[in-house]
Design a protein around this motif. Structure first.
Motif, PDB file in Angstrom:
ATOM      1  N   GLU A 235       0.812  -1.214   0.000  1.00 55.00           N
ATOM      2  CA  GLU A 235       0.000   0.000   0.000  1.00 55.00           C
ATOM      3  C   GLU A 235       0.847   1.266   0.000  1.00 55.00           C
ATOM      4  OE1 GLU A 235      -3.864  -1.872   2.339  1.00 55.00           O
ATOM      5  OE2 GLU A 235      -2.384  -0.691   3.443  1.00 55.00           O
ATOM      6  N   VAL A 236       2.032   1.188  -0.535  1.00 58.75           N
ATOM      7  CA  VAL A 236       2.878   2.365  -0.742  1.00 58.75           C
ATOM      8  C   VAL A 236       3.296   2.399  -2.203  1.00 58.75           C
ATOM      9  CG1 VAL A 236       3.732   2.399   1.632  1.00 58.75           C
ATOM     10  CG2 VAL A 236       4.985   1.125  -0.103  1.00 58.75           C
ATOM     11  N   ARG A 237       3.599   3.580  -2.677  1.00 61.45           N
ATOM     12  CA  ARG A 237       4.023   3.750  -4.059  1.00 61.45           C
ATOM     13  C   ARG A 237       4.990   4.927  -4.140  1.00 61.45           C
ATOM     14  NH1 ARG A 237      -1.092   5.451  -7.527  1.00 61.45           N
ATOM     15  NH2 ARG A 237       0.539   5.573  -9.098  1.00 61.45           N
ATOM     16  N   PRO A 238       5.773   5.006  -5.207  1.00 59.51           N
ATOM     17  CA  PRO A 238       6.716   6.125  -5.318  1.00 59.51           C
ATOM     18  C   PRO A 238       5.979   7.459  -5.423  1.00 59.51           C
ATOM     19  CG  PRO A 238       7.282   4.362  -6.846  1.00 59.51           C
ATOM     20  CD  PRO A 238       5.932   4.035  -6.302  1.00 59.51           C
ATOM     21  N   ALA A 239       6.503   8.460  -4.760  1.00 60.08           N
ATOM     22  CA  ALA A 239       5.956   9.812  -4.823  1.00 60.08           C
ATOM     23  C   ALA A 239       6.743  10.626  -5.833  1.00 60.08           C
ATOM     24  CB  ALA A 239       6.005  10.483  -3.449  1.00 60.08           C
ATOM     25  N   PRO A 240       6.136  11.638  -6.429  1.00 60.52           N
ATOM     26  CA  PRO A 240       6.881  12.497  -7.367  1.00 60.52           C
ATOM     27  C   PRO A 240       8.062  13.157  -6.675  1.00 60.52           C
ATOM     28  CG  PRO A 240       4.505  12.899  -7.510  1.00 60.52           C
ATOM     29  CD  PRO A 240       4.716  12.026  -6.311  1.00 60.52           C
ATOM     30  N   ARG A 241       9.156  13.242  -7.385  1.00 60.37           N
ATOM     31  CA  ARG A 241      10.364  13.862  -6.839  1.00 60.37           C
ATOM     32  C   ARG A 241      10.323  15.350  -7.142  1.00 60.37           C
ATOM     33  NH1 ARG A 241      14.538  10.169  -5.662  1.00 60.37           N
ATOM     34  NH2 ARG A 241      13.923   8.012  -6.104  1.00 60.37           N
ATOM     35  N   ARG A 242      10.229  16.151  -6.089  1.00 62.64           N
ATOM     36  CA  ARG A 242      10.171  17.601  -6.228  1.00 62.64           C
ATOM     37  C   ARG A 242      11.259  18.238  -5.375  1.00 62.64           C
ATOM     38  NH1 ARG A 242       4.615  16.451  -4.991  1.00 62.64           N
ATOM     39  NH2 ARG A 242       3.262  16.544  -6.814  1.00 62.64           N
ATOM     40  N   LEU A 243      11.619  19.448  -5.739  1.00 63.09           N
ATOM     41  CA  LEU A 243      12.536  20.215  -4.911  1.00 63.09           C
ATOM     42  C   LEU A 243      11.840  20.596  -3.613  1.00 63.09           C
ATOM     43  CD1 LEU A 243      14.189  22.580  -7.548  1.00 63.09           C
ATOM     44  CD2 LEU A 243      15.196  20.541  -6.480  1.00 63.09           C
ATOM     45  N   PRO A 244      12.555  20.611  -2.486  1.00 62.84           N
ATOM     46  CA  PRO A 244      11.910  20.975  -1.214  1.00 62.84           C
ATOM     47  C   PRO A 244      11.380  22.397  -1.240  1.00 62.84           C
ATOM     48  CG  PRO A 244      14.296  20.862  -0.975  1.00 62.84           C
ATOM     49  CD  PRO A 244      13.981  20.299  -2.325  1.00 62.84           C
ATOM     50  N   ALA A 245      10.183  22.569  -0.713  1.00 63.07           N
ATOM     51  CA  ALA A 245       9.566  23.889  -0.660  1.00 63.07           C
ATOM     52  C   ALA A 245      10.263  24.752   0.387  1.00 63.07           C
ATOM     53  CB  ALA A 245       8.076  23.757  -0.335  1.00 63.07           C
ATOM     54  N   PRO A 246      10.208  26.081   0.232  1.00 61.89           N
ATOM     55  CA  PRO A 246      10.818  26.960   1.247  1.00 61.89           C
ATOM     56  C   PRO A 246      10.263  26.739   2.638  1.00 61.89           C
ATOM     57  CG  PRO A 246      10.320  28.194  -0.751  1.00 61.89           C
ATOM     58  CD  PRO A 246       9.707  26.842  -0.924  1.00 61.89           C
ATOM     59  N   ALA A 247       8.944  26.456   2.733  1.00 62.23           N
ATOM     60  CA  ALA A 247       8.361  26.208   4.055  1.00 62.23           C
ATOM     61  C   ALA A 247       8.965  24.961   4.698  1.00 62.23           C
ATOM     62  CB  ALA A 247       6.849  26.058   3.937  1.00 62.23           C
ATOM     63  N   SER A 248       9.274  23.960   3.886  1.00 62.14           N
ATOM     64  CA  SER A 248       9.897  22.743   4.428  1.00 62.14           C
ATOM     65  C   SER A 248      11.270  23.039   4.994  1.00 62.14           C
ATOM     66  CB  SER A 248       9.991  21.681   3.330  1.00 62.14           C
ATOM     67  OG  SER A 248       8.705  21.352   2.828  1.00 62.14           O
ATOM     68  N   LEU A 249      12.043  23.853   4.283  1.00 57.36           N
ATOM     69  CA  LEU A 249      13.380  24.188   4.766  1.00 57.36           C
ATOM     70  C   LEU A 249      13.320  25.035   6.032  1.00 57.36           C
ATOM     71  CD1 LEU A 249      15.188  24.966   1.396  1.00 57.36           C
ATOM     72  CD2 LEU A 249      15.326  22.891   2.764  1.00 57.36           C
ATOM     73  N   LEU A 250      12.345  25.953   6.103  1.00 57.11           N
ATOM     74  CA  LEU A 250      12.234  26.810   7.276  1.00 57.11           C
ATOM     75  C   LEU A 250      11.927  26.017   8.538  1.00 57.11           C
ATOM     76  CD1 LEU A 250      10.298  29.899   5.854  1.00 57.11           C
ATOM     77  CD2 LEU A 250      12.715  29.756   6.478  1.00 57.11           C
ATOM     78  N   VAL A 251      11.236  24.888   8.394  1.00 59.39           N
ATOM     79  CA  VAL A 251      10.911  24.063   9.549  1.00 59.39           C
ATOM     80  C   VAL A 251      11.968  22.990   9.769  1.00 59.39           C
ATOM     81  CG1 VAL A 251       9.220  22.456  10.511  1.00 59.39           C
ATOM     82  CG2 VAL A 251       8.450  24.489   9.299  1.00 59.39           C
ATOM     83  N   PHE A 252      12.486  22.418   8.685  1.00 60.10           N
ATOM     84  CA  PHE A 252      13.428  21.309   8.831  1.00 60.10           C
ATOM     85  C   PHE A 252      14.764  21.769   9.403  1.00 60.10           C
ATOM     86  CE2 PHE A 252      16.683  18.387   7.283  1.00 60.10           C
ATOM     87  CZ  PHE A 252      16.165  17.177   7.726  1.00 60.10           C
ATOM     88  N   LEU A 253      15.213  22.966   9.037  1.00 59.70           N
ATOM     89  CA  LEU A 253      16.500  23.433   9.550  1.00 59.70           C
ATOM     90  C   LEU A 253      16.503  23.581  11.072  1.00 59.70           C
ATOM     91  CD1 LEU A 253      17.662  25.995   6.829  1.00 59.70           C
ATOM     92  CD2 LEU A 253      18.514  23.691   7.266  1.00 59.70           C
ATOM     93  N   PRO A 254      15.498  24.225  11.683  1.00 60.19           N
ATOM     94  CA  PRO A 254      15.483  24.240  13.166  1.00 60.19           C
ATOM     95  C   PRO A 254      15.404  22.846  13.772  1.00 60.19           C
ATOM     96  CG  PRO A 254      14.000  25.903  12.296  1.00 60.19           C
ATOM     97  CD  PRO A 254      14.422  25.065  11.134  1.00 60.19           C
ATOM     98  N   LEU A 255      14.633  21.957  13.126  1.00 67.67           N
ATOM     99  CA  LEU A 255      14.542  20.590  13.642  1.00 67.67           C
ATOM    100  C   LEU A 255      15.898  19.898  13.588  1.00 67.67           C
ATOM    101  CD1 LEU A 255      12.519  18.421  14.661  1.00 67.67           C
ATOM    102  CD2 LEU A 255      12.335  17.654  12.292  1.00 67.67           C
ATOM    103  N   ALA A 256      16.620  20.080  12.490  1.00 70.77           N
ATOM    104  CA  ALA A 256      17.948  19.479  12.377  1.00 70.77           C
ATOM    105  C   ALA A 256      18.921  20.088  13.382  1.00 70.77           C
ATOM    106  CB  ALA A 256      18.476  19.649  10.951  1.00 70.77           C
ATOM    107  N   LEU A 257      18.813  21.391  13.624  1.00 65.90           N
ATOM    108  CA  LEU A 257      19.685  22.031  14.617  1.00 65.90           C
ATOM    109  C   LEU A 257      19.403  21.512  16.025  1.00 65.90           C
ATOM    110  CD1 LEU A 257      19.728  25.735  13.355  1.00 65.90           C
ATOM    111  CD2 LEU A 257      21.573  24.047  13.213  1.00 65.90           C
ATOM    112  N   VAL A 258      18.115  21.321  16.352  1.00 64.07           N
ATOM    113  CA  VAL A 258      17.772  20.779  17.668  1.00 64.07           C
ATOM    114  C   VAL A 258      18.307  19.355  17.801  1.00 64.07           C
ATOM    115  CG1 VAL A 258      15.845  20.043  19.127  1.00 64.07           C
ATOM    116  CG2 VAL A 258      15.764  22.255  17.984  1.00 64.07           C
ATOM    117  N   ALA A 259      18.170  18.549  16.737  1.00 63.41           N
ATOM    118  CA  ALA A 259      18.655  17.169  16.799  1.00 63.41           C
ATOM    119  C   ALA A 259      20.170  17.120  16.959  1.00 63.41           C
ATOM    120  CB  ALA A 259      18.219  16.413  15.542  1.00 63.41           C
ATOM    121  N   ALA A 260      20.889  17.836  16.077  1.00 64.14           N
ATOM    122  CA  ALA A 260      22.350  17.794  16.131  1.00 64.14           C
ATOM    123  C   ALA A 260      22.883  18.466  17.393  1.00 64.14           C
ATOM    124  CB  ALA A 260      22.931  18.461  14.882  1.00 64.14           C
ATOM    125  N   GLY A 261      22.353  19.656  17.712  1.00 64.14           N
ATOM    126  CA  GLY A 261      22.825  20.365  18.896  1.00 64.14           C
ATOM    127  C   GLY A 261      22.475  19.645  20.184  1.00 64.14           C
ATOM    128  N   GLY A 262      21.261  19.101  20.264  1.00 60.71           N
ATOM    129  CA  GLY A 262      20.862  18.392  21.474  1.00 60.71           C
ATOM    130  C   GLY A 262      21.685  17.139  21.711  1.00 60.71           C
TER     131      GLY A 262
END
Length: 356
Positions: A235-262
């Motif tokens: 029940e899974v299938r390949p999703a279209p490959r798209r460039l990450p949206a700006p909103a995704s980067l704005l949220v993912f970067l703080p999440l990555a900083l919390v993970a790496a820094g923590g």
């Protein structure tokens, strides 16, 4: 096999090997090395890895005297941390806001799935949250713990943390119900909220750092297991490959900083705080350091759990059925099917065929 066999649509781009045909994919559900097989294997490894780490955390922080002493020091050190103590003293309403946010998070998870009409996925996400909470309750009741010296009662412990399990369960459940293009910002923002909930429970003295770390690993194991089960059912299938949206980067970067820094700060400080003396009194500076180490580790593990699930779901669509198969060959034309018509499954309309 016949020379007219076709590979699965959207399947593995590698060269075909013996048995890698559309017919085998339709009958067996997937081919060796196919997309669903790769998703299932990755999710299963993620689940087993989370369970292994959970076992290590339980053995190191609950069963050993050094781990219990560090957890007690981190809990006691919240009073020596003037910043955390002052925040809780000046804002007593944080307890009610935390509970309200957990309720609203559950409502949001159900509302998003039901509004989008993803009833099966909504049930799966809710089932993941309930399963994580049930396992949390079972571990708190039946996981063996050392007995207090000179007493028959067990040491009080909140291993794992139910609040962190609920918050992170809602965050990871959003990965199943939100649209694929909004998955990263939704899960990332919710994971940051889950890290904040865990930090509040540590600052308030409700849980030790190991309780929040164990809860995050438990939730990750549950949702990795659900993803592996869904991939096993095809029940899974390949999703279209798209460039990450700006909103995704704005949220993912703080999440990555919390993970790496923590994780980085927590592991670095852990080496100093594990050397606490076996008996009191303790230096207030050491207690404050232990508390901040626990806060960093709990936040880092919570954020890392969300990143791991997002990595497993990268380019994976969990909302649709497997892609159809396109048939071609002499028996299709013999059945009267136009050449440009696309059928689902390996059989023709008249069900008259041979398997070579």
């Amino acid at each position: 096999m016949a020379s007219n066999d076709r590979p699965r649509t959207g399947g593995s781009p590698r060269p075909l090997r013996a048995g890698d045909t559309w017919w085998y994919a339709a009958i067996a559900g997937e081919t060796a090395g196919s997309f669903t097989a790769r998703v299932r294997v990755r999710a299963r490894r993620g689940c087993l890895g989370a369970v292994l780490l959970l076992t290590v955390v339980y053995a190191g922080l609950v069963l050993t005297a050094t781990g219990r002493r560090w957890g007690d020091a981190a809990t006691t050190g919240r009073r020596a941390d003037t910043a955390a103590a002052g925040l809780l003293r000046d804002h007593p309403s944080l307890a009610g806001l935390t509970t309200l946010s957990l309720v609203l998070g559950c409502v949001l998870l159900l509302a998003v799935g039901l509004i989008r009409g993803r009833y099966a996925l909504t049930g799966l996400a809710a089932g993941g949250v309930v399963t994580a909470l049930a396992l949390t309750g079972l571990l708190r009741l039946y996981a063996p713990r050392p007995r207090a010296a000179g007493a028959g009662a067990l040491l009080p412990s909140g291993f794992p943390s139910a609040q962190t399990a609920l918050a992170l369960g809602v965050a990871l459940g959003l990965a199943l119900v939100v649209p694929q293009r909004l998955r990263t910002p939704a899960v990332g923002a919710a994971a940051l909220w889950a890290a904040a909930v865990g930090a509040y429970t540590l600052a308030d003295g409700r849980h030790r750092p190991g309780d929040a770390v164990a809860a995050a690993l438990l939730v990750l194991a549950v949702f990795c297991g659900l993803l592996a089960l869904r991939a096993r059912r095809g029940e899974v299938r390949p999703a279209p490959r798209r460039l990450p949206a700006p909103a995704s980067l704005l949220v993912f970067l703080p999440l990555a900083l919390v993970a790496a820094g923590g994780l980085g700060a927590g592991i670095w400080l852990l080496g100093d705080t594990l050397a606490l003396p076996a008996t009191a009194p303790y230096d207030p500076a050491e207690l404050r350091l232990a508390h901040r180490c626990g806060q960093a580790l709990a936040a880092g593990v919570t954020a890392t759990a969300a990143i791991v699930l997002l990595a497993l779901l990268r380019h994976v669509d969990v909302t649709g059925p497997p892609p159809p198969y396109r048939l071609a060959g002499p028996f299709v034309e013999a059945a009267g099917v136009p050449e440009d018509e696309e059928l689902v499954g390996p059989f023709t309309e008249d069900r008259d065929h041979e398997i070579s």
